[in-house]
Design an enzyme around this catalytic site. Structure first.
Site, mmCIF file in Angstrom:
data_model
loop_
_atom_site.group_PDB
_atom_site.id
_atom_site.type_symbol
_atom_site.label_atom_id
_atom_site.label_comp_id
_atom_site.label_asym_id
_atom_site.label_seq_id
_atom_site.Cartn_x
_atom_site.Cartn_y
_atom_site.Cartn_z
ATOM 1 C CG HIS A 20 -8.056 -139.215 47.836
ATOM 2 N ND1 HIS A 20 -8.659 -138.605 48.897
ATOM 3 C CD2 HIS A 20 -8.466 -140.510 47.872
ATOM 4 C CE1 HIS A 20 -9.401 -139.483 49.546
ATOM 5 N NE2 HIS A 20 -9.295 -140.655 48.937
ATOM 6 C CB ALA A 129 -17.947 -155.469 29.762
#
Length: 139
Positions: A20, A129
């Protein structure tokens, strides 16, 4: 043979190890990758595979809680920015959660890549990008 969407063993391995809030970067062919960070180089030639192709495969397998994008993409690559936002909106619906989108300067973005679990390099040759994906949990 693995039945999941990711056949690349390095990408599959790094996604399976994410905890997480751990981060994973998908980038264009030009982003400098810190020597201390695992590099998974998918680039074959200019534009192959594209940033969105790599991102699509990664996000099919990875639970995403947040995304970090360079602020400069809005001005210098607006078409990809819109495509990216649409992808993240669709991903939110598919995952059933809200994906927080944060913007930072490109310089800060490059510094943050050093803390990621890996950087996956596409063959994309368009400006800014790049995305940092923050891992969520599926429960």
């Amino acid at each position: 043979m693995k039945k999941g969407t990711v056949l690349n063993s390095d990408i599959s391995s790094v996604i399976s190890r994410l905890g997480h809030t751990d981060t994973l970067v998908v980038c264009d062919a030009g982003l400098p990758i810190p020597k201390s960070t695992t590099r998974i180089d998918m680039a074959l030639t200019q534009g192959v595979p594209s940033f969105m192709q790599v991102l699509g495969v990664v996000t099919n397998e990875m639970q995403v809680e947040a995304a970090i994008i360079a602020e400069e993409i809005k001005q210098h690559n607006p078409q990809l920015h819109e495509t990216l936002l649409t992808h993240l909106e669709q991903l939110q619906k598919h995952q059933g959660n809200t994906i927080e989108i944060r913007y930072t300067t490109h310089e800060q973005f490059k510094q943050q890549t050093a803390e990621s679990q890996a950087v996956i390099r596409s063959g994309e040759c368009s400006p800014y990008a790049n995305i940092i994906l923050c891992a969520g949990v599926t429960f």
